[in-house]
Every structure is written in C-alpha cells, then in structure tokens.
Design an enzyme around this catalytic site. Sequence first.
Site, PDB file in Angstrom:
ATOM      1  N   ASP A   1      32.861  31.718  41.966  1.00  0.00           N
ATOM      2  CA  ASP A   1      32.666  30.311  42.323  1.00  0.00           C
ATOM      3  C   ASP A   1      31.225  29.901  42.057  1.00  0.00           C
ATOM      4  O   ASP A   1      30.882  28.730  42.207  1.00  0.00           O
ATOM      5  CB  ASP A   1      32.985  30.094  43.807  1.00  0.00           C
TER       6      ASP A   1
ATOM      7  N   TRP B   1      45.792  30.474  39.369  1.00  0.00           N
ATOM      8  CA  TRP B   1      46.477  31.146  40.478  1.00  0.00           C
ATOM      9  C   TRP B   1      45.417  31.690  41.431  1.00  0.00           C
ATOM     10  O   TRP B   1      44.731  32.654  41.112  1.00  0.00           O
ATOM     11  CB  TRP B   1      47.324  32.295  39.912  1.00  0.00           C
ATOM     12  N   ASP B   2      45.333  31.091  42.606  1.00  0.00           N
ATOM     13  CA  ASP B   2      44.250  31.439  43.525  1.00  0.00           C
ATOM     14  C   ASP B   2      44.754  32.324  44.669  1.00  0.00           C
ATOM     15  O   ASP B   2      45.955  32.369  44.970  1.00  0.00           O
ATOM     16  CB  ASP B   2      43.655  30.137  44.099  1.00  0.00           C
TER      17      ASP B   2
HETATM   18  C1  GLA Z   1      38.694  28.729  45.555  1.00  0.00           C
HETATM   19  C2  GLA Z   1      38.439  28.761  44.074  1.00  0.00           C
HETATM   20  C3  GLA Z   1      37.806  27.468  43.638  1.00  0.00           C
HETATM   21  C4  GLA Z   1      38.720  26.321  44.005  1.00  0.00           C
HETATM   22  C5  GLA Z   1      39.019  26.356  45.487  1.00  0.00           C
HETATM   23  C6  GLA Z   1      40.070  25.345  45.863  1.00  0.00           C
HETATM   24  O1  GLA Z   1      37.511  28.735  46.275  1.00  0.00           O
HETATM   25  O2  GLA Z   1      37.628  29.849  43.747  1.00  0.00           O
HETATM   26  O3  GLA Z   1      37.558  27.471  42.251  1.00  0.00           O
HETATM   27  O4  GLA Z   1      39.895  26.397  43.254  1.00  0.00           O
HETATM   28  O5  GLA Z   1      39.505  27.628  45.885  1.00  0.00           O
HETATM   29  O6  GLA Z   1      40.350  25.394  47.203  1.00  0.00           O
END
Ligand code: GLA
Length: 785
Positions: A550, A479-480
């Site tokens: 990330d 879930w982002d």
């Molecule tokens: C964010 C997340 C990444 C990836 C991208 C996808 O940056 O942190 O892990 O899921 O979105 O757009």
Amino acid sequence: MILINNEEQVFHLQTLNSSYILKVSDAGHLLNLYYGPRLQHRETLSHLNHTAQVKLGSTTAYSASDERYCLETQKLEVGTAGKGDYREPSLHITYCDDGSSTSDFIFDRFELSPDKPELSGLPHSHSPSDNDLSLTIVLREKLKPVELHLHYTCFEKTDAICRSMTIINRGSEPVVLNKACSASLDLPRADFEAIHLSGKWIAEGQLQRHGLNKGVFSIGSSRGVSSSSHNPFMALVSQDSKDDYGSCYGFALVYSGNYKIATEVSPYDQTRIMLGVSDLDFAWPLSGGMHFTCPEVLMTFSHKGLNPMSRNFHAHIRQHIIAPTWQDQPRPVQANNWEATYFNFDESKLISLARKARSLGVELFVLDDGWFSNRNDESSGLGNYTEDRKKLPQGLAGISRKIRQLGLQFGLWVEPEMVSVNSDLYAEHPDWAVTIPGREASPGRQQLVLDMSNPAVVDYLYQQLSDVFHRAKVAYVKWDHNRNLSDVYSNHLTAEQQAGFYHRYVLGLYRLLFRLKAAFPNILFENCSSGGNRFDLGMAFFMPQTWISDNTDAHERVKIQQGFSLLYPPCCMSAHVSGHPSHQVLRHTPIESRFNVSCFGLSGYQLDLTTLTTYEEKVIRQQVSFYKEHRTLLQQGVFYRLSLSAANQQAWMIMKEDQSEAIVGFFQGLQVSNPTMKTIKLPMLKPDAVYRVKSREQYQNIRQYGHLVNKELPVTIKDRGVLHGIIANRYLLPVSSESYIMPGDQLQHMGIPVKSQFTGTEITEHVSHIGDFGSRIYHIRETEA
Ligand code: GLA
C-alpha cells in the site's frame, strides 16, 4: 536431465548450470551428495559421498552392525527423529496404534517420468519441457505401513528444481502428521549467510542478511496468510556473495498460508534448510488409505551471485508459475480510484476520473472498495454482493458499460474471504465466520474471516463472484484479503480436524481459485492483502500480478521492489504513481520519480486525475506513452540489480534477452552536497556491440527552484507568487538530457558517464539536477557502429 547410476543407486539431477546428486546409503537412507555448479555425469559419483568414516563419541549409531554410520552426520533428504539424528526434523509422525513417533524411512523404489506428478489441489510449477524429467523416490517406513513419495522435477533451462512430498498411509491404523516439510536439504558448510525478506504493512520486502550461528534459525508466518512479516523465501549465500559474485542457493515455497523455513547449523558444521507448512497448530490425522501432499518448493543455485539466482527465479516464475495466458500478454496501464477517492465516490466522480484517465492513455479503470451496499467505511458491508445504488444508480452493469464506452477495460475490487458483522451474509450465516463459540472474537480492520475450510462457503463465494464478474463484465479483478486470522475454529470440522484448520483454509481458497481460473481464464487477477501480506508463489500461480504494498511513495517503493526483486520478476509487481504528498509517509517525491519506479513493475495511476495541474497532465501523458512504447521490454525483459557504490543510490536494468536493448533506472535518496562523479556499469551488455544511450525526456517543476528561477528567466518573478504558480503549473522545464554512443565494453567496465549533479553553483546543460528522491531512466539500444 535426470541421470541414474542404478548400481550405486545415484540420481543426478542436472540443470543447465547446476547438479543435484542423491544416493541411497548402504543402510537405505536417501542422502544428498552434492548441490552446486553443474558436474559432468560420470559412471561413478559415489566418491562425492564425503562423510565421517570414524566412530564419533556422543553420537548414536544407526545400527549395531556399523558403529561408524550415524544419521546425525549424514546429509539427509528427509530428517526424522528417533534414530540418532538430533537435528530439527523435517517430518514428524505419531503412529496411533502404539503412540510412538520414531520414524525410519528407507529406499523402496523410484520412478522416472516425463510427466510432472499432480499436486492435487495445490498451485505448482507447470509446463515442463520435453527434457524436464520428474523423479519420484519412494521411501518406506521400516516398521509401519507408511510411504513417502519424494517428488523432484528438474527444469533444465530455468536452473530450477521443484520438490514436494506425499505421505501415504498404506495401513489401516491412523497416523498423525505433526510436521511435514515439503523439502529438507543438508549442505556441507556452516558459514552461510541467510538472506530473507521481512516487513510489515507499508514496509514489505525489507532485505535482511546475516550469518547463521550454530543452532536453529527460522522465519515463517502464523497469521493464516504467508504474510509480509517474512516472505516465504530464503537464500543461503557465501559470505562474499554479491549481485554478481558468489554462491547462492535460493529457496521459495509455493504456498499462501502459515509456513516455516528453518535452518539448523549442526555441531558437525552442516547446514540443514527445511521448508513447508508451519507445524504450529498443525496436527493432521491420516487414516488408513489416505495421503497428504505437501506444497511445492522451488530451489535454484547460482555460483555467479544473486543476480543469476534472481534471473532463474524470474524466468521460472514467468514460464512455469504464471498461467500461460498471461506470460507474454501485455499488462494494461491501470487507473485505480482508491487513493483518489477512498470510499467517497459516486458514478459521476468515477466517470470523470475514467475520462481523464482515458485521455492520458490509461487502458484499464479499476473500481476499488466501496461499490457494494452499506460500505462507506471499513466497519460494514463485506459479504454484501449487491451494488450501492446511491453511488451507482445503474449498478455494476451500468458503470461498467459507461467505462467500457469510454474505451477502457473495467476492473473491480473484491474481498471474498471476509465478512463484516454488519452485512447480509453474516445475518444469514453467522456460523460461516471464523470465531470460537463462546469466545469474543478479536477483530482486524473491523471484519471477520470466512471459514474457507467449509465447502459450502467456497460454493457460495463461487456463485456470488461468478454473478458479479458476469454482471460487471470485468476484464480484471483485484482480490484483497485485509486481515490476519485469529480465533481459529471451524463449525464445519470435527474436533480432531481443528488443528489442521490453517491448512484447510488455504486448500479451500485454492479450490475456489482453481474453479474461478477455469471459469474465467481471461480475467486478469491481481492479488492483494493490504498490499504484500500474501505475496507468494501460490497466489502468483492464480494471479499473475500483485499489489505488493500500500506504500506508493517512490522512495519507499525502491526499497520494497528491490527486496522483492530477489525472487519476483517485475511483471508480478504492480506499482502505481500516486499523489503528493505520499498518503503513507507525507513525502513529496517528484512525479517523474514516482513514474520511473513504477516502470520497474506494472505501471498505473492511483491519484485524483481530475485535479491534476496542466504540468502534471502533460508529464503523465508522456509517461504513459513511454511505458507503452517500452512495455514489452519492461514487462518481459531480464531484470538486474546494478551495483553502485553509494548507499543512497540504486540502479536497475531490464534487458532484452538478446542484449540488444535495455532500460536502466537510477534512483537516489537525499541529494549529497558536492557529489562525486558517477558511472553506472552495465556488465551484461555485449562487449563488441555499439549502443546508443539516451535519457528519457523528463521534466521538473520550477517551483522547486524558488526564487532561483530568476537566475534563468529574462523576467523577475516572485517566489511562490501567483505568476510563479501559474508558470509552475504549466511549464515543463526539461531535465538536462544525456545521450551517448558508446561501445559495449566501455559501458560494461566504465559505465554510463552520468552528468555532474547540481553542486550549488550553476545550472547548465552539463549539470543534471537530480535532487532529493530524484531519478533518471536511460534507454539503451544497439546501433550500427
Ligand atoms: C487494502 C488494499 C488497498 C485498497 C483497500 C480497500 O488496504 O491494499 O489497495 O484496496 O484495501 O479497502
């Protein structure tokens, strides 16, 4: 345990190792007498009330009847302005009947209960045991019909106390809450150091430590999410404190939106700490009969250093924040396609990745961003819930079926709180995006935020997500939430409600998550916000694991995971092995180090597995099998930071509760020339036991030796020549292994006698070549003497 001396109106909250003692003052205010190492309960505890009993110049007496009693020097559980306490208040109310904003809350009654009070709509600590009592102390405003319900739950075993506060308007006239901290605590010292975690994208969780000066110091977020700028956590520690020494008070907020943690060192050398929803852009109208509940605060105290403080937090989070379903459930090793493909994939690429992942022992395949229509880059598509049929001709159902047929679980990425202007949802409901009419909206990652304060949006997302989860038969959801809020305004709220938008947004999100959690109790949710931009205990309540950054470079991850380990246990932090060079810092870090760091979190792989060399493939297969073999220990053991003298080195340990088994990780930055001998002390082991210490079988790539390989090989090969490449891609050069049988007391006080590192002269079985960004893992098990 909560013990009460009724006559002197003292409340003693006792955990295994700490005591928290409150008293009602003669004037009726709720004072904190003591928070520190556990004290025995006694018939009288009032002598702990140590405040100035003299008339002080330049102070305001609370009442003419006693000029010696002024609120400014008292240790109060709620700080309000207007009656002589000139410190930063923890609660500030405007009474609409007359416009005044002076409050004076005094003791009214209390209730002791085995049941923890409901924090309706908010994430909270759950499952108190039979001994874990809850105390609610009710304070009433002396003049106005407003009550404060101060909630305390004492979690004996985890040494934690949860606090929260509910404000109830018992009258008919409205009041406005301008500030409502969940908890405020006055400690009788001024010489604390504050420890907190600041950061930014790909550099989250960076530990900050500094002394407090007179005046106010605060951290917080105004981004709409708890944010990576400052994690909602702070520790106040004695200056001499270290991982294994000193007094440490730890505080964390169970909340995911704008917040503030403020400290104030007063002229009288007391330190106040306050935690709660941010007062920036916050004004909450409370009409007659209504109440407002503040998010929960988790507090713990250790007088034996930062490790026990973290251990208390970790145990509490594992047992009382994370949902029971996931507490002891082994978390799967995952392969995620993001750093392998970004948006550029189709079904056959995904299947090849999944097939290779499966052959390496991976258990869960996660399809990240880009699966829905019109999503080939960041500029469009958020808000579309139908599949991109060019990439996935048989839709989610088809790809999920194929992945599951390979013997893998299927997981999916979603970013529900967002919308792209170029999307079906925006075309239909532009008014659902958070923008201010007439004002150009400022973009973040080319997207807008949905108005989660609007129940229609929450309902819509619930329907869409339920449908997707069913269709794709997901075992896991990432879930982002990829942008901070700006231009906040809701078409759904009245003008006077707008100043509560940030909090209403979070409540809407929680409403959605409560519903989804109830409907899909077996889906494993992973929280993400461009990495760790919303890593907090509020989200951990709904989602047991978080993609904390990330940044997948192992060397950077050591710093990030080390910082976050102050509060969060390894089973909350996803950590993947990614490709090289690192996509974030272009660093080449050995693949074994990438794995070793990921072991101290939830391991997984995020690189193009279809292009691995034979060497990498063999190494990964061994890594996955090591991780699975030791997964219970790694995910459920007790985590410790180990002290080493060198600044460029770090060591961690995860130990079984009964001290019979442990895994130690040793990580270094740049190699030092002609390094001195190292030991890694393990003071947590049993002194009388005997342990077998064995390094994990690790391999290195002979490419790093250049033409030096010829010193070892019977034939001569050309550096970077074809043959060198072929051998490097296939041959696993074992790292010199280490194995010792040692008594616990020697491991405690001398430590693991790590072999000499390479000094430029020779490579023999006595030399361990760890190298730049290298690392080792040791497995330790109690054995017969
Ligand atoms: C964010 C997340 C990444 C990836 C991208 C996808 O940056 O942190 O892990 O899921 O979105 O757009």
